[in-house]
Design an enzyme around this catalytic site. Structure first.
Site, PDB file in Angstrom:
ATOM      1  N   GLU A  76       0.791  -1.222   0.000  1.00  0.00           N
ATOM      2  CA  GLU A  76       0.000   0.000   0.000  1.00  0.00           C
ATOM      3  C   GLU A  76       0.832   1.284   0.000  1.00  0.00           C
ATOM      4  O   GLU A  76       0.801   2.055   0.975  1.00  0.00           O
ATOM      5  CB  GLU A  76      -0.962   0.013   1.193  1.00  0.00           C
ATOM      6  CG  GLU A  76      -1.954  -1.122   1.188  1.00  0.00           C
ATOM      7  CD  GLU A  76      -2.974  -1.045   2.317  1.00  0.00           C
ATOM      8  OE1 GLU A  76      -3.947  -1.803   2.267  1.00  0.00           O
ATOM      9  OE2 GLU A  76      -2.790  -0.218   3.255  1.00  0.00           O
TER      10      GLU A  76
ATOM     11  N   GLU B 275      -5.251  -8.561   0.942  1.00  0.00           N
ATOM     12  CA  GLU B 275      -5.967  -8.206   2.170  1.00  0.00           C
ATOM     13  C   GLU B 275      -7.428  -7.992   1.842  1.00  0.00           C
ATOM     14  O   GLU B 275      -7.758  -7.353   0.840  1.00  0.00           O
ATOM     15  CB  GLU B 275      -5.429  -6.907   2.810  1.00  0.00           C
ATOM     16  CG  GLU B 275      -4.073  -7.006   3.444  1.00  0.00           C
ATOM     17  CD  GLU B 275      -3.647  -5.690   4.101  1.00  0.00           C
ATOM     18  OE1 GLU B 275      -4.543  -4.892   4.500  1.00  0.00           O
ATOM     19  OE2 GLU B 275      -2.441  -5.439   4.207  1.00  0.00           O
TER      20      GLU B 275
END
Length: 454
Positions: free
Chosen positions: A168, A358
């Site tokens: 991320e 995720e």
């Protein structure tokens, strides 16, 4: 519990994920250096309740028991991150062998349990010593990351065959170097610093890819992004245009350089002088060939035109869809957004494989009753999102694996210990672990969907 089994290929990867600072604890043990999250979480007012990751889930000492729990859940893979300060306490230079030993023991334990390790090299815990030199605003940090990657992959490259360079980058760059919500907590009135931080991050990614290829032959390697599946707030042309601008800000700016397109022209026009300085060869380095793209998905984004309460540069505003239920994070629940995201990257980019690295939900779980934690809302969340993602396979997407977030309740960054994402409940006072109903559901779902042909 009903599984509503979806026919996944027999080689589909079923796993769960964690991150080093969120679970390990032991921040002062065995030669570990200081990370930016150590510094940030110790700064008054930054974290809810003043919580820190000093102990977290004490995974550093309890990893064997945690692997045993993974086996109980029937996990085929475990995604975890390595703490850079455990390996190179000052970010570069002196290697801390005790740190390497810890991760090698963890990898060996996973392999012995029949669980495939998926290693993320960077999940936000930059050594503080490098931040003191400018952090991700300093191009030299990409060289330090290359040195770190070299050390880790030389030790583990023969055993680990799945590598993720960064987790991320939007979060580490924007939340860390623009609005200061995450470590290192820098606040800037423009996006310039966050764009520079991303540029350095992508240089580091490109350098790391070459090192992984050399030191871990035959391994798969890629990067994980938290893209924003963007929808216009209405059918108006103005809202559609605003949604495209937001897509450029959070999606195309991150995707395009990875696939040889440089930065999007429309966003460069908006950013102007705020855009990062590009040196010859930068884009070629960033576009190093990857084997997969990791996607982290939690919620959709609805965007309208206008600056009131929104972004004055992009002229966009976030819009809440009141009809959508929300999690304890106040994130809207829209399972089809995960399907749409998988299909979008598969359609618009030359992605070889897609892994959902995720996906999960925070809810205010009640403490265990005996050995049970009843989290029906999380069970429903997983049922709906896995089913939606699974549809992408029949529609031609190269969707190859899914990792639940998170294996266990943990330190949820700026929210401290107030938000629980785990499929395993953690009593932070006693460190007792209890598998939640969602974990039992996931166990049964994996069992029902393993060994089948598509």
């Amino acid at each position: 519990m009903s599984n509503n089994a979806t026919p996944f290929p027999k080689d589909f990867v079923w796993g769960a994920a964690t991150a080093s600072y969120q679970i390990e604890g032991a921040i002062h043990e065995d030669g570990r250096g200081v990370s930016i999250w150590d510094t940030f979480s110790a700064t008054p007012g930054k974290i809810v309740n003043g919580d820190t990751g000093a102990v977290a889930c004490d995974h550093y000492h309890r990893w064997e028991g945690d692997i045993a729990l993974m086996r109980q859940l029937g996990l085929k893979a475990y995604r975890f991150s390595i703490a850079w300060p455990r390996i190179l306490p000052q970010g570069r230079g002196q290697v801390n062998e005790a740190g390497l030993d810890f991760y090698e023991k963890l990898v060996d334990g996973l392999l012995a349990a029949g669980i495939t390790p998926w290693v993320t090299l960077y999940h936000w815990d930059l050594p503080q010593a490098l931040e003191d030199e400018g952090g991700w605003l300093n191009r030299a940090t990409s060289e330090a990351f290359a040195e770190y990657t070299e050390v880790v992959t030389k030790r583990l490259g023969g055993k680990v065959k799945n590598w993720i360079t960064f987790n991320e980058p939007w979060c580490s760059c924007v939340l860390g170097y623009h609005n200061g919500i995450h470590a290192p907590g820098r606040v800037s009135h423009t996006v310039a610093d966050s764009l520079t931080a991303l540029h350095t991050t992508y240089l580091a990614h490109g350098k790391a890819m070459a090192i992984i290829r050399r030191n871990s032959p035959g391994a798969k390697a890629g990067i994980t992004l938290n893209l924003s599946q963007v929808y216009p707030a209405s059918d108006s042309e103005a809202d559609k245009a605003a949604a495209w601008r937001h897509d450029g800000y959070q999606n195309r700016w991150y995707l395009d350089p990875l696939y040889g397109r440089g930065y999007p022209a429309d966003m460069l026009a908006i950013y102007g002088d705020l855009a990062p300085q590009v040196q010859p060869g930068d884009f070629e380095l960033m576009a190093a060939e990857t084997d997969f793209l990791g996607l982290n998905y939690y919620a959709p984004t609805y965007i309208g035109d206008g600056t009131e309460g929104g972004d004055p540069l992009l002229k966009t505003r976030w819009v809440r869809r009141e009809e959508l239920a929300v999690t304890a994070m106040d994130w809207s629940i829209y399972p089809d957004g995960l399907y749409d995201q998988i299909m979008r990257v598969s359609r618009d980019y030359p992605v070889k494989e897609v892994y959902v690295t995720e996906n999960g939900a925070a809810y205010d779980d009640a403490a265990p009753t005996g050995d049970a934690v009843h989290d029906e809302l999380r069970v429903a969340y997983y049922q709906q999102h896995i089913a939606a993602a699974g549809r992408s396979i029949a529609d031609g997407a190269p969707f190859k694996g899914y990792f639940a977030w998170s294996l266990m309740d943990n330190y949820e960054w700026a929210f401290g210990y107030t938000k629980r994402f785990g499929i395993i409940y953690v009593d932070y006072e006693t460190q007792k672990r209890t598998i939640k109903d969602s974990g039992l559901w996931y166990r049964d779902f994996i069992a029902a969907n393993t060994g089948k042909d598509a």
